[in-house]
Structures are given as C-alpha cells and as structure tokens.
Design an enzyme around this catalytic site. Structure first.
Site, PDB file in Angstrom:
ATOM      1  N   HIS A 143      -6.239  -0.826  31.387  1.00  0.00           N
ATOM      2  CA  HIS A 143      -6.994  -0.314  30.233  1.00  0.00           C
ATOM      3  C   HIS A 143      -6.005   0.362  29.285  1.00  0.00           C
ATOM      4  CE1 HIS A 143     -10.306   1.234  27.924  1.00  0.00           C
ATOM      5  NE2 HIS A 143      -9.989   2.484  28.177  1.00  0.00           N
TER       6      HIS A 143
ATOM      7  N   HIS B 124      -6.447  -0.805  19.926  1.00  0.00           N
ATOM      8  CA  HIS B 124      -7.667  -0.731  20.724  1.00  0.00           C
ATOM      9  C   HIS B 124      -8.835  -1.297  19.918  1.00  0.00           C
ATOM     10  CE1 HIS B 124     -10.569   0.360  23.564  1.00  0.00           C
ATOM     11  NE2 HIS B 124     -10.280   1.635  23.774  1.00  0.00           N
TER      12      HIS B 124
ATOM     13  N   LYS C 263      -2.760  -2.730  24.737  1.00  0.00           N
ATOM     14  CA  LYS C 263      -3.078  -1.887  23.579  1.00  0.00           C
ATOM     15  C   LYS C 263      -1.818  -1.326  22.927  1.00  0.00           C
ATOM     16  CE  LYS C 263      -7.736  -0.765  25.232  1.00  0.00           C
ATOM     17  NZ  LYS C 263      -7.693  -1.352  26.591  1.00  0.00           N
TER      18      LYS C 263
ATOM     19  N   CYS D   9     -15.952   1.077  25.280  1.00  0.00           N
ATOM     20  CA  CYS D   9     -14.744   0.268  25.385  1.00  0.00           C
ATOM     21  C   CYS D   9     -14.706  -0.584  26.646  1.00  0.00           C
ATOM     22  CB  CYS D   9     -13.519   1.170  25.284  1.00  0.00           C
ATOM     23  SG  CYS D   9     -13.533   2.112  23.741  1.00  0.00           S
TER      24      CYS D   9
ATOM     25  N   PHE E 256     -16.218   5.392  26.830  1.00  0.00           N
ATOM     26  CA  PHE E 256     -16.998   6.618  26.668  1.00  0.00           C
ATOM     27  C   PHE E 256     -18.336   6.427  27.385  1.00  0.00           C
ATOM     28  CE2 PHE E 256     -15.184   8.446  22.402  1.00  0.00           C
ATOM     29  CZ  PHE E 256     -13.963   8.641  23.024  1.00  0.00           C
TER      30      PHE E 256
ATOM     31  N   GLU F  11      -5.748   6.350  35.333  1.00  0.00           N
ATOM     32  CA  GLU F  11      -5.684   4.934  35.715  1.00  0.00           C
ATOM     33  C   GLU F  11      -4.524   4.690  36.685  1.00  0.00           C
ATOM     34  OE1 GLU F  11      -5.427   2.129  32.480  1.00  0.00           O
ATOM     35  OE2 GLU F  11      -5.999   0.458  33.791  1.00  0.00           O
TER      36      GLU F  11
END
Lengths: 407, 88
Positions: free
Chosen positions: A301, A336, A331, A161, A395, A312
């Site tokens: 994010h 996403h 998002k 991502c 990831f 975050e």
C-alpha cells in the site's frame, strides 16, 4: 460454482503512461511522475501526479466526455482497453452475464466544488442538472456498462483507498457464485480537484515537499511526509477459466486469493498493530491455499505517510516472519489515486508476473531504520515470480489483500 | 445583451459534439438527440454564460428549430419562453 478465475485483459491509465505498456515502461524507469500542478495553483499543496496528456475525447465520444467527470472518462477508457486486451468481442459472451464492479473512493469533488459555489451564492438556476450524474461514484460502472453494453450486475464499491481491492474481490465472488461469467473489475478516481487537494492537505496526509515534487512521495524513506495526490484507472477482465478457454482467450494471470478486514479502530489512522491488514492478508492466503513462503513479491500500500508505512512493514514482518519477499511501493512513482489505487496496483502486479520483474520504489534514499524490508529501489529487479500479494488500506479502517498467480 | 444564433449554436455544439457550423437556424433540436438532462444543462449554460433566464420547463417538441428557440429567448430574456407552444 467453483473454478479458477483468470485475468484475461487489462486496461490501465496512470501518471506513468496511458496504457498497459506505457505504464509499465514508466514504472520501470524508477522515476516519480509528480510535478507542480497548474490546476492546484495557489493552494497550500500544489503538486500532484497527473495523467500525461490525457484528452478524454481521444478515448470516448464527445457527448459522454462533456457530461461526465474525469474519473468516468478514465473508467470508460480503461474498460475499453481491457476489453480489447481480452479480445472480448460481441458474440463471444452473453452480455447479461458480464458485470461491472468498480471501486471509487468518493464523489467527484471537481464538480461538487464548482456547483456548490453557485448554490451558496443563491444562484440555484445556475447549478448544473448534470451535477449528480457526472459525479456520483456509481456512474463510473454505469457508464462503462452503457458504453460496452454489458448488462450483468453493475455497482460501485466504496471503501476509500481500498475501494479497488474490494471491487476486484467482490467481482471475483460474482463469478465464483455463478452469477457472472465475466466481470470488469477495477477502480477509477482523480484526486486533482481544488476541494480534494485542500481537504486532504488539511488532514495532514499530503506531502508538503513542494520544492521537490519528484522527491515528494517517499514510501518507507526516513524523510517521508505524506502522499502525493494522483489519478487514474485500472480495469481487469476477470473470467472463469472455462469460459476464457471456450472463447480461446489467453490468461495473463489468475486471481487466486482475496481477503478483506476492518481495523475497527480509528477514522483515519491505521491500527498500531495493523490488525486489519494482517487479517486481510491471512484471509487471502487461506483463500488461495498458499503459505506465506509461497509469495514471491508484495506490492505494498505504501502511501509514505509517517504512520502508515511502519504499520504495513510491521504486518509484513509478522506475516512473513524472517523472510518477507521483495516489496515495492508504486505510489512513489505514480502518487495515490485514492479509490483507484488498489486496482492500479493489482493491474501492475499482473504485469509484474507477465514481465517477471518488480518495478522499483522511487525516492528511497534513506530507508527508515525502523522498517526492515527488502524494498526494490533504483531499477527493476528481475525475479522468478509465481505469486504477487497486493495490499491496500483506506480511511475508515478498510483493508484488502489480493493474490495473483501466473497461469 | 441580445443572444445570437452563433452563441446558441456554440453551446449546442459543445454539448452534443456536432460542429457549430452544422447547427443552422433550421436545425431541429430533436435531431441533436438531447435528453431531458442535456436540455436542462443547455438552459443552465445559457443562464450562466449568457445571462439568459429560461424557464426550467422549456417545452421543446419534435418540430422545434434553433431559430424558434432563438426567437423565443430574444423575445423574453426574462424567462417567459413560449417555445413549443406554436407561438414562434
């Protein structure tokens, strides 16, 4: 070669709209575009954020649409929009010095799922010979180059991502090094396939708020429970400012900072201190020769996972000390888009600079008391924006930070 | 089930973006500008949707017509296509 890097064009396809203006209008509406997805009917998680009424053949020729998967359709369509926006017409630039670098998180599971079933049934002659060429990540950049006849470096960056963030950063370096005059950079991906939906659901990363799709993606909210699969593409035309000036192209924004770093911690969980993201942001600030106080807005994010959001927030509190700038999490409205997400954020950050406004985060009804940030909610917030920071994490522990500035 | 011209024309139209009506028995396959992967996909669709077994090394020359393909498929639905060898 040094010199500044301008963003001279944007192409954008998101669940909020098919195009730059439509996306901005959708984002600033403050509502989520998640809905029950007929494509995912019967699966444990059957909600997504889909492109609204996207028909590939309205954007690209039938033959290309027929032999490629949706992420490639989106990439080519967004690239064509970006080139049009940049007024990049044949004859105004050397095609051998125009690169294409896109971020794609993984193979298109739409095709792999269907073709694997045939293979598993022993029907080898029924497996499509287009299986590979329609679905491997590199084909998005490859088909964009073929469609537009851009003959510079062409490759795909894959860091889950964070792919789109890395793609834009690497593209920037191709210009800085003197290898290219222009690079089309961004990302494209669709999470809307049966196998992807089930596989992500099995990781526990997806929201299971199926009774309330529009309320499912809730970054930084107390009741968040995961992300909603999305899809889309964003392509930026990055260009040396001298080159843009020479062909009389206007700059929407400048790309002034890029940082990337690894958590080196866990396959899917962020490092509890967010060390990779923190290092990426610090590197981007140093690259841009800016102080944290110079940042006017953060595009987070913000996936709405229980683990990711607090990390975050911790990083932002650390980097910005007592005064983090206004934050938004896109998002919440568009879901996403995996490998495309960071590129979409980047494109929208440029739009924030153009419009001097921060689009709101949807569904932040009960802010998590552990998260102490100035998050823009309900309605867009007008602000004097000179710089925007875009965060991404993926990831594998990949993290990226991009900083855009007004021209 | 015997393969028909309309079925072949529909598959070719779907793959190439030409109209099915525009694919006649005399249409040259080469005029449809299909590369080897698209030819292979064509064969796969015939196998998958119409239960027609065709050899993977289907030999299509510059002069092969849709009629010749159909005749070949109809003659040997077990996959011993002779298209391109002059037999059609």
């Amino acid at each position: 070669m040094t010199g500044q890097i301008a963003v001279t064009g944007i192409g954008l396809l998101t669940p909020a709209g098919l195009g730059v203006d439509a996306t901005w209008d959708g984002l600033t509406s403050g509502r989520s575009f998640a809905a029950t997805d007929p494509l995912l009917a019967g699966l444990p998680v059957d909600i997504s954020c889909a492109l609204p009424g996207f028909t590939a053949t309205e954007y690209i020729e039938h033959r290309l649409a027929r032999r490629t998967d949706p992420f490639i359709h989106m990439a080519v369509a967004a690239a064509e929009q970006a080139v049009t926006d940049a007024h990049l017409v044949p004859g105004t630039a050397d095609p051998s010095r125009i690169g294409v670098v896109l971020g794609v998180g993984g193979n298109s599971l739409l095709t792999y799922g269907a073709q694997h079933s045939r293979m598993a049934a022993g029907k080898f002659a029924h497996v499509s010979p287009l299986t590979v060429s329609r679905s491997v990540p590199s084909m998005a950049a490859g088909e964009v180059a073929t469609y537009l006849d851009f003959r510079g470096p062409n490759f795909t960056v894959s860091s889950a991502c964070a792919s789109g963030g890395n793609a834009i950063g690497v593209a920037r370096d191709l210009i800085r090094s003197g290898t290219c005059d222009i690079v089309l950079a961004g990302g494209a991906e669709s999470g809307r396939s049966l196998l992807a939906a089930v596989a992500f659901a099995r990781t526990g990363a997806l929201s299971t708020r199926l009774h309330d799709p529009a309320g499912a993606s809730r970054p930084f909210d107390r009741d968040r429970d995961g992300f909603v699969l999305g899809e889309g593409a964003a392509v930026l035309v990055l260009e040396r400012t001298e080159h843009a000036r020479a062909r009389k192209a206007a700059s929407r924004a400048m790309l002034v900072g890029y940082g990337a770093a690894a958590d080196a911690h866990h396959p899917t969980d962020p490092h509890p201190d967010g060390r990779g993201l923190r290092q990426a942001i610090t590197a981007a600030l140093a690259d841009a020769r800016l102080d944290p106080a110079d940042i006017d807005h953060v595009s987070a994010h913000g996936t709405a996972t229980p683990l990711g959001d607090p990390v975050e927030a911790l990083v932002l509190r650390h980097v910005f000390a007592s005064a983090p700038p206004p934050v938004t999490a896109l998002k919440s409205t568009i879901g996403h888009a995996l490998g495309a997400a960071a590129a979409i954020q980047a494109a929208c950050a440029v739009l924030s600079l153009c419009h001097q406004a921060v689009p709101p985060t949807a569904n932040l009804d009960n802010p998590d008391p552990e998260i102490d940030l100035d998050i823009v909610t309900k309605a867009p917030r007008s602000a004097a924006l000179r710089t925007v920071l875009c965060n991404a994490a993926g990831f594998g522990g990949a993290n990226t930070a991009l900083i855009f500035q007004t021209p | 089930m015997k393969l028909t011209h309309d079925q072949i024309a529909a598959v070719l139209a779907d793959l190439t973006g030409t109209s099915a009506e525009g694919v006649t028995p005399d249409t040259l396959i080469s005029s449809l500008e299909m590369d080897s992967l698209l030819i292979a996909e064509f064969v796969t669709i015939l196998a998958d949707d119409h239960d027609v077994a065709v050899s993977d090394d289907l030999d299509i020359t510059d002069t092969t017509t849709v009629r010749e393909l159909l005749t070949s498929f109809q003659r040997d639905s077990a996959g011993q296509s002779t298209v391109g060898s002059g037999a059609a």
